[in-house]
Design an enzyme around this catalytic site. Structure first.
Site, PDB file in Angstrom:
ATOM      1  N   GLU A   8      -5.430  -4.057  -1.109  1.00  0.00           N
ATOM      2  CA  GLU A   8      -5.796  -5.232  -0.305  1.00  0.00           C
ATOM      3  C   GLU A   8      -6.824  -6.119  -1.008  1.00  0.00           C
ATOM      4  O   GLU A   8      -7.145  -7.206  -0.550  1.00  0.00           O
ATOM      5  CB  GLU A   8      -6.353  -4.771   1.050  1.00  0.00           C
ATOM      6  CG  GLU A   8      -5.306  -4.170   1.987  1.00  0.00           C
ATOM      7  CD  GLU A   8      -5.105  -2.675   1.804  1.00  0.00           C
ATOM      8  OE1 GLU A   8      -5.439  -2.146   0.709  1.00  0.00           O
ATOM      9  OE2 GLU A   8      -4.625  -2.019   2.740  1.00  0.00           O
ATOM     10  N   LYS A  11     -15.618  17.166   8.975  1.00  0.00           N
ATOM     11  CA  LYS A  11     -16.559  17.062  10.094  1.00  0.00           C
ATOM     12  C   LYS A  11     -16.922  18.451  10.587  1.00  0.00           C
ATOM     13  O   LYS A  11     -16.181  19.072  11.334  1.00  0.00           O
ATOM     14  CB  LYS A  11     -15.967  16.210  11.210  1.00  0.00           C
ATOM     15  CG  LYS A  11     -15.678  14.784  10.745  1.00  0.00           C
ATOM     16  CD  LYS A  11     -15.265  13.890  11.884  1.00  0.00           C
ATOM     17  CE  LYS A  11     -14.941  12.507  11.359  1.00  0.00           C
ATOM     18  NZ  LYS A  11     -13.508  12.248  11.196  1.00  0.00           N
ATOM     19  N   TRP A  42     -21.181  15.231   8.835  1.00  0.00           N
ATOM     20  CA  TRP A  42     -20.151  14.876   7.873  1.00  0.00           C
ATOM     21  C   TRP A  42     -20.435  15.481   6.507  1.00  0.00           C
ATOM     22  O   TRP A  42     -21.560  15.426   6.005  1.00  0.00           O
ATOM     23  CB  TRP A  42     -20.070  13.354   7.718  1.00  0.00           C
ATOM     24  CG  TRP A  42     -19.448  12.688   8.891  1.00  0.00           C
ATOM     25  CD1 TRP A  42     -19.200  13.248  10.124  1.00  0.00           C
ATOM     26  CD2 TRP A  42     -19.003  11.329   8.962  1.00  0.00           C
ATOM     27  NE1 TRP A  42     -18.622  12.315  10.952  1.00  0.00           N
ATOM     28  CE2 TRP A  42     -18.488  11.134  10.276  1.00  0.00           C
ATOM     29  CE3 TRP A  42     -18.975  10.277   8.059  1.00  0.00           C
ATOM     30  CZ2 TRP A  42     -17.960   9.920  10.683  1.00  0.00           C
ATOM     31  CZ3 TRP A  42     -18.454   9.059   8.469  1.00  0.00           C
ATOM     32  CH2 TRP A  42     -17.943   8.885   9.771  1.00  0.00           C
ATOM     33  N   THR A  79       0.877  -1.171   0.000  1.00  0.00           N
ATOM     34  CA  THR A  79       0.000   0.000   0.000  1.00  0.00           C
ATOM     35  C   THR A  79       0.914   1.221   0.000  1.00  0.00           C
ATOM     36  O   THR A  79       2.077   1.122   0.409  1.00  0.00           O
ATOM     37  CB  THR A  79      -0.880   0.030   1.261  1.00  0.00           C
ATOM     38  OG1 THR A  79      -0.020   0.101   2.393  1.00  0.00           O
ATOM     39  CG2 THR A  79      -1.748  -1.211   1.361  1.00  0.00           C
TER      40      THR A  79
HETATM   41  P1  ADP Z   1      -3.121   3.958  -2.103  1.00  0.00           P
HETATM   42  O1  ADP Z   1      -4.039   5.009  -2.606  1.00  0.00           O
HETATM   43  O2  ADP Z   1      -2.875   4.060  -0.637  1.00  0.00           O
HETATM   44  O3  ADP Z   1      -1.963   3.715  -2.981  1.00  0.00           O
HETATM   45  P2  ADP Z   1      -4.911   1.987  -3.063  1.00  0.00           P
HETATM   46  O4  ADP Z   1      -4.559   2.185  -4.482  1.00  0.00           O
HETATM   47  O5  ADP Z   1      -5.086   0.635  -2.562  1.00  0.00           O
HETATM   48  O6  ADP Z   1      -3.827   2.568  -2.140  1.00  0.00           O
HETATM   49  O7  ADP Z   1      -6.131   2.901  -2.723  1.00  0.00           O
HETATM   50  C1  ADP Z   1      -7.370   2.416  -2.342  1.00  0.00           C
HETATM   51  C2  ADP Z   1      -8.275   3.548  -1.977  1.00  0.00           C
HETATM   52  O8  ADP Z   1      -8.488   4.411  -3.082  1.00  0.00           O
HETATM   53  C3  ADP Z   1      -9.655   3.110  -1.584  1.00  0.00           C
HETATM   54  O9  ADP Z   1      -9.700   2.674  -0.243  1.00  0.00           O
HETATM   55  C4  ADP Z   1     -10.457   4.386  -1.818  1.00  0.00           C
HETATM   56  O10 ADP Z   1     -10.334   5.289  -0.750  1.00  0.00           O
HETATM   57  C5  ADP Z   1      -9.781   4.986  -3.021  1.00  0.00           C
HETATM   58  N1  ADP Z   1     -10.532   4.667  -4.232  1.00  0.00           N
HETATM   59  C6  ADP Z   1     -10.260   3.727  -5.149  1.00  0.00           C
HETATM   60  N2  ADP Z   1     -11.151   3.759  -6.160  1.00  0.00           N
HETATM   61  C7  ADP Z   1     -12.039   4.746  -5.865  1.00  0.00           C
HETATM   62  C8  ADP Z   1     -13.206   5.276  -6.496  1.00  0.00           C
HETATM   63  N3  ADP Z   1     -13.645   4.832  -7.666  1.00  0.00           N
HETATM   64  N4  ADP Z   1     -13.853   6.274  -5.875  1.00  0.00           N
HETATM   65  C9  ADP Z   1     -13.428   6.759  -4.692  1.00  0.00           C
HETATM   66  N5  ADP Z   1     -12.341   6.321  -4.060  1.00  0.00           N
HETATM   67  C10 ADP Z   1     -11.649   5.316  -4.631  1.00  0.00           C
END
Ligand code: ADP
Length: 543
Positions: A333, A440, A445, A188
């Site tokens: 994940e 917030k 929210w 991540t």
């Molecule tokens: P990082 O951004 O930490 O590199 P990830 O690529 O695993 O890790 O990111 C996952 C996160 O990205 C999700 O938990 C969510 O918050 C956000 N995300 C992914 N796709 C979408 C989407 N279509 N709309 C909104 N948020 C999204």
């Protein structure tokens, strides 16, 4: 007494995707724009043969089952061969994002204990510098031919990819082993705290590939020419290197040439029909096409995810360019796919704006992923499209633990995503926010995504981010940070007025600041943490 099924048991192996592609679609082309600057053409049969040679070479280097092999590379055929050569032979392919801070790259390599690193020529200087900080790394392989090898390096015994591969005869049988064996590992991004490793298995990867290609998911087939803009180091290009082999489609790799003009030319030259990437990358491509009055002649469909795709972007791609957008949500994940937004049969006769509203959501769970939303006490909330709660998932390609971490991340058998969402009675999930990005205001929210989506629909706005700013009475109030389109003019007051009637009045941003650039993370998402830091002393006019 129960009767057992009498079917063959064939472990789901990543190598089987590639042998299938080579056997059934061996002549289908794999095109790469190389780091060296030229175009390279091979096919699935060629990729399979060279992946076998690479597997032989890895064994010759003394690497063993379970050893991690890191890659720092753009999207290209050599990277594809590395995916299959490494995982196919029982080793673990560890893709690393070269845009991370150098210390973070070293941290990740050390945590994964990578034994070898495969690196693209133009990323090599990074590895050269970090080598003394990465004691587990015994071999560094530069992904090029002898003629392009770096002339100077502090690394002894630097290896040349082409020499390594071409020294082997390819007389190699892909081994079969337990399908639950680790195949690859992705970290991540660690925007909060240290990165965490998600270890995928052969089984989870193959099942994810099956599900992702389905008509109600990515809807990608052997008819398509697929250009993954999403990097192979961003959750394995969302699984496209595996799904593409499964379906036997033509692949076009852009290398590191990801600006609007380069992408547009590649889409046209290579007759690309399908793509996938984060919203930021489409901003560049759309701008280039609009400024130069260009249309796409073959490009028909794209998956957009990784962060919320603004409805205005979906509409532009559809209405102005005839490109269908499949909005998707996922995370590292989850290998990464969780939900995709596709219409149901019963939506066929809905008016256009109602269809658009459905497609703007993050979408329906695909078979293999189950989801639920829970409140702060862990109570499961209804699917009524109104109740917002913490999104939790479980399924065949969801992690059950992080690499080397004893503490289970699961809550009651479910993986808490850190996202806040609603789910409507038809099963369409909509992300309100990442829980840490929610604004917030006096205990209520406000969704930063909602505020950004409105701003992105304004013709003068190139990119917008909504963050919480300190307010003495309400604790937090929304602040909008905006990058204007080149040459466009708009004032803060005009933008604030633009919210009238589009969201509840009390949610309207208190202030707008204009900046030249919004910071992005290594995966191209808006870097909210950094923005909040930058504007932590911002004085709201309402304070
Ligand atoms: P990082 O951004 O930490 O590199 P990830 O690529 O695993 O890790 O990111 C996952 C996160 O990205 C999700 O938990 C969510 O918050 C956000 N995300 C992914 N796709 C979408 C989407 N279509 N709309 C909104 N948020 C999204």
């Amino acid at each position: 007494m129960s009767l057992m099924g009498q079917m063959m048991h064939m472990p789901l192996m990543i190598s089987s995707l590639l042998t299938h592609a080579a056997r059934h679609n061996g002549d289908v082309e794999i095109v790469s724009k190389r780091v060296e600057g030229d175009m390279h053409r091979t096919n699935w049969a060629g990729i399979e043969q060279r992946s076998r040679k690479l597997a032989q070479a890895l064994e010759r280097l003394g690497l063993k089952t379970g050893d991690r092999v890191g890659t720092l590379a753009w999207n290209g055929y050599r990277h594809l061969e590395t995916y299959y050569g490494v995982s196919g032979s029982g080793m673990v392919c560890h893709t690393i994002n070269p845009r991370l801070f150098p210390q973070q790259v070293a941290w990740i390599v050390n945590d994964a204990e990578d034994k070898a690193i495969f690196v693209d020529l133009n990323i090599f200087p990074l590895v050269d510098k970090l080598a003394p900080m990465m004691p587990s790394v015994k071999h560094v392989v530069v992904m090029c031919g002898r003629e392009h090898m770096p002339k100077e390096s502090s690394i002894p015994n630097l290896l040349c990819y082409e020499e390594l591969v071409e020294a082997e005869d390819g007389n190699y049988q892909w081994p079969t082993f337990d399908e639950n064996t680790a195949a690859s590992i992705c970290y991540t991004s660690g925007t909060t705290g240290n990165p965490k490793g998600a270890v995928y298995s052969h089984r989870s990867t193959v099942l994810h590939a099956y599900a992702s290609a389905m008509p109600d998911a990515m809807s990608v087939s052997s008819q398509d020419t697929v250009l993954p803009v999403v990097p192979m180091f961003h959750v394995n290009a969302w699984g496209l290197p595996y799904a593409s082999a499964m379906i036997g489609c033509r692949l076009v790799f852009p290398g590191h040439h990801l600006d609007g003009a380069s992408l547009y030319n590649l889409f046209e030259q290579e007759k690309v029909t399908f793509s996938a990437g984060v919203p930021t990358i489409w901003l560049g491509l759309i701008n280039h096409a609009k400024q130069n009055n260009l249309k796409f002649s073959t490009f028909k469909r794209t998956v957009i995810g990784g962060s919320a795709c603004p409805p205005a972007m979906i509409k532009t791609l559809q209405d102005d360019f005839g490109v269908e957008v499949i909005h998707a949500w996922g995370m590292t994940e989850l290998s990464p796919l969780g939900t995709l937004s596709r219409l149901k049969a019963k939506h066929a006769d809905l008016p256009k704006d109602q269809k658009e509203a459905i497609l703007a959501k993050q979408g329906k769970g695909i078979y293999g992923i189950d989801m639920r939303i829970v409140d702060g006490d862990g109570k499961v909330l209804p699917w009524d499209g109104k109740a917002a709660g913490d999104l939790e998932v479980r399924g065949h390609w969801v992690i059950s633990s992080y690499f080397k971490m004893d503490k289970s991340p699961l809550h009651d058998g479910w993986f808490p995503t850190g996202d806040v969402a609603t789910i409507d009675p038809d099963g369409y999930m909509q992300i309100t926010d990442r829980s840490k990005d929610v604004i917030k205001s006096g205990g209520e929210w406000i969704s930063s995504i909602d505020l950004e989506n409105v701003a992105m629909a304004h013709p003068a706005v190139h990119e917008a981010a909504a963050i919480a700013a300190f307010h003495p009475k309400w604790d937090e109030r929304p602040l909008l940070v905006v990058v204007k389109k080149p040459g466009a003019e708009v004032t803060a007051a005009e933008l604030i007025a633009f919210y009238d009637g589009k969201i509840p009045k009390w949610q309207t941003p208190d202030d707008v600041v204009f900046v030249d650039e919004i910071p992005h993370t290594a995966t191209g998402k808006i870097y909210k943490l950094k923005l909040r830091e930058t504007f932590k002393d911002h004085k709201l006019p309402t304070a």
